[in-house]
Design an enzyme around this catalytic site. Structure first.
Site, PDB file in Angstrom:
ATOM      1  CE  LYS A   1      -0.499  -2.190   3.199  1.00  0.00           C
ATOM      2  NZ  LYS A   1       0.136  -3.267   4.026  1.00  0.00           N
TER       3      LYS A   1
ATOM      4  CB  VAL B   1      -6.782  -1.453  -0.174  1.00  0.00           C
ATOM      5  CG1 VAL B   1      -7.741  -0.803   0.827  1.00  0.00           C
ATOM      6  CG2 VAL B   1      -5.781  -0.450  -0.689  1.00  0.00           C
TER       7      VAL B   1
ATOM      8  CE  LYS C   1      -3.856  -1.763   4.316  1.00  0.00           C
ATOM      9  NZ  LYS C   1      -4.104  -2.605   5.509  1.00  0.00           N
TER      10      LYS C   1
END
Lengths: 387, 387
Positions: A142, A169, A242
């Site tokens: 991420k 994510v 994220k």
């Protein structure tokens, strides 16, 4: 080096679409077994793994196990401690090509590299080099996408390759696909989520047992929900990264991780849960974003928040992730799923691999993102609910 | 006629991928307005709508409103009562090309036809004819896909066009995308869902008000959750057709709608809710499927069931849809969203249109489905929970 890259660019073009006739529906378990695709006789998509950690281990087991998608073949594993880790494996993993040199992966004939090392640098360099070498890339990082996503996606498009990040994510929770495809037909207004499984496991354990945070962290560590150093999870850095990715998918906005107000979850105490309980609620690390398109105004933050016992978030326990998405036309959508753990991330990564293998000649246009005119953090009202 | 089809097949090939450089992220609201795509100067994807009912109306408003995706342009509307309906519209809908002849749509220059008529026949004939005419198709008809999906998808592949049906199951709930893409990396074990918004609205209203089913049906009708004849919804036929589609996506299985055991929801009475309440629960129309791959054994049914008050399903009220999916590796995933209503279905349809417009040259392989060796309905245990 250039010659190698050219060779790979050319070999990438050898796979015309007519040679790839693969199933668009879930068929794992219905496959005729490894070897070749029965419908076209074409070869499978070759996969190289970079990083044999928690995710890499789970991924390699899946790709060589009974439920391996027939369109994929794991051929190479690259890790800094390749020799040592290979020695601990048995058939079939032990018989793959192991190397501790990333260059070996670049010069190999793999079609797709899965980037599963932790951290942001040099992971983004790996992704960039892989794309330049004519490979498609599936990443679980991420931080790489939050910091470098737009540039890397542009590079992928230019190279005629794909860069996918569903595993970055939500783990097994299909939120990237939901936002990128399934809800592209709506105009999204807001997004609230539990995006970090480790801190959610810590908080829900404190809630359940009434214990101190250190004890809950130790338990999360023992279960491999978090690394030995849980600060990225508890400080909200992981959820913030994220959230940046989701803001791009949901609102078409370019947000820098530094623009997300982040309040730590590391100082939560048992007393905080007692207070929350008196209000018929509990505490969760919530990631929030809402976008007013007319005013080009984004509100975005990550913080431990009081949530009512009746809410979806209160019912999400352990390393689960959840998201509530509100669209102007579709109303409220919710998604939940396993957010942490090797197997969960492997589900996301394999879904991306299958999608790339399905149409190797596809060119996915890089997103065109804009910047919000105004970015704010918690409002006064929200601040009152922050723990 | 053949010459027209050939012309359309050729014109379809005019759109090489380099002419289509569209955003893969959500950008509605960030568009520069109608006319052309700023990045490539290419023309937009032309859309023709077949069926100006609840879904068609919502879709056409979305495609000509402020949140219209820049990659799409609605040009034609075909409806049996075109003249009358056109007369009721204002700018801009009134200025599109309206016709009551489907052939006009086939011979037009639209790239994609949205099939939004109700019922299965002749809707499947329309879909077939549109594909043969070289159009891609987006359909909202679950009966068409449940009964003819595999054959139509094979035809689409052969024609080099796409057939998408996200709007046929779940409305705005992104379940088709979740199963087809996001969870392709798992081996799915079971699926439970509330797939029919109308019957859920009826049941949750009976639960809330303690009223008779006729009163709840009348209310659902008034809110356009169901047609004047709600039998397809209440008998479970609608949910059964959607379940057939999901079985193909989740398990790679070809199931005929007639193979799904369906128990009616039309005979539920207020007393049934009182009984459920005594057990701390309520009643919902549940669609269930679980697949044991080793034994090639599928259990599949739709029935009104007792559900515990603590369950996800008890909390899904009104025309909402929900699904709980269990994977061997990812564990439990849940999704909820608006399942009924024009705007909800339009979200699903537009998501499909955007996906097709993004890569008009894509060839999506038709699924290879197998048949389960054994198909059963409710087990004795489940029967005990059926109302």
């Amino acid at each position: 080096m250039y010659r190698c890259y050219l060779l790979h660019a050319v070999s990438g073009l050898w796979y015309s679409r007519s040679e790839v006739a693969l199933n668009s529906f879930q068929t794992s378990g219905n496959s005729p077994g490894p070897g070749s695709d029965p419908r076209s006789g074409s070869s499978r998509c070759r996969v190289g793994l970079l990083g044999f950690g928690t995710i890499g281990l789970a991924l390699s087991r899946r790709l060589t196990g009974p439920d391996a998608p027939p369109s994929l073949q794991l051929t190479h594993i690259c890790d800094r401690r390749a020799r040592e880790k290979q020695a601990r494996q048995s058939d079939p993993l032990v018989n793959l090509t192991w190397t501790d040199r990333f260059d070996d992966l670049l010069t190999s004939d793999v079609d797709i590299i899965v980037e599963a090392v932790s951290g942001s640098e040099p992971a983004s360099d790996y992704v960039r080099a892989a794309l330049l070498a004519g490979k498609s890339v599936v990443t679980a990082s991420k931080l790489v996408i939050a910091h470098h996503g737009p540039a890397l996606l542009t590079l992928a498009e230019r190279q005629g390759r794909q860069l996918r990040f569903g595993a970055a994510v939500g783990g097994a929770m299909p939120i990237v696909r939901a936002l990128a495809d399934g809800l592209a037909g709506d105009r999204l207004l807001s997004l609230d989520g539990i995006l970090n499984g480790a801190s959610n496991a810590v908080l829900s354990r404190m809630d359940e047992l009434g214990c101190e945070i250190d004890e809950a962290i130790a338990d999360a560590c023992a279960r491999s929900y978090t690394d030995a150093d849980p600060s990225a999870d508890l400080e909200g850095v992981d959820a913030g990264a994220k959230l940046v990715i989701l803001c791009a998918l949901a609102f078409g906005l370019r947000v820098a991780p530094s623009q997300v107000e982040i309040r730590t979850t590391a100082r939560i105490r048992p007393e905080d849960f007692r207070t929350a309980r008196l209000r018929n609620g509990t505490i969760r690390q919530i990631a929030h974003a809402d976008y007013d398109r007319d005013r080009s105004s984004l509100s975005v933050w990550v913080a431990p928040m009081f949530v009512s016992r009746a809410s979806l978030f209160a019912r999400v326990t352990g390393p689960q992730n959840a998201a509530v998405i509100v669209g102007a036309y579709g109303g409220e959508i919710t998604v939940t799923g396993a957010g942490a753990g090797g197997d969960a991330a492997a589900v996301g990564a394999i879904s991306d691999l299958v999608a790339i293998a399905r149409d190797r000649a596809a060119i996915v246009p890089a997103p065109v993102l804009i910047e919000a005119r105004e970015i704010s953090g918690l409002s006064d009202h929200q601040l009152a609910e922050a723990v």
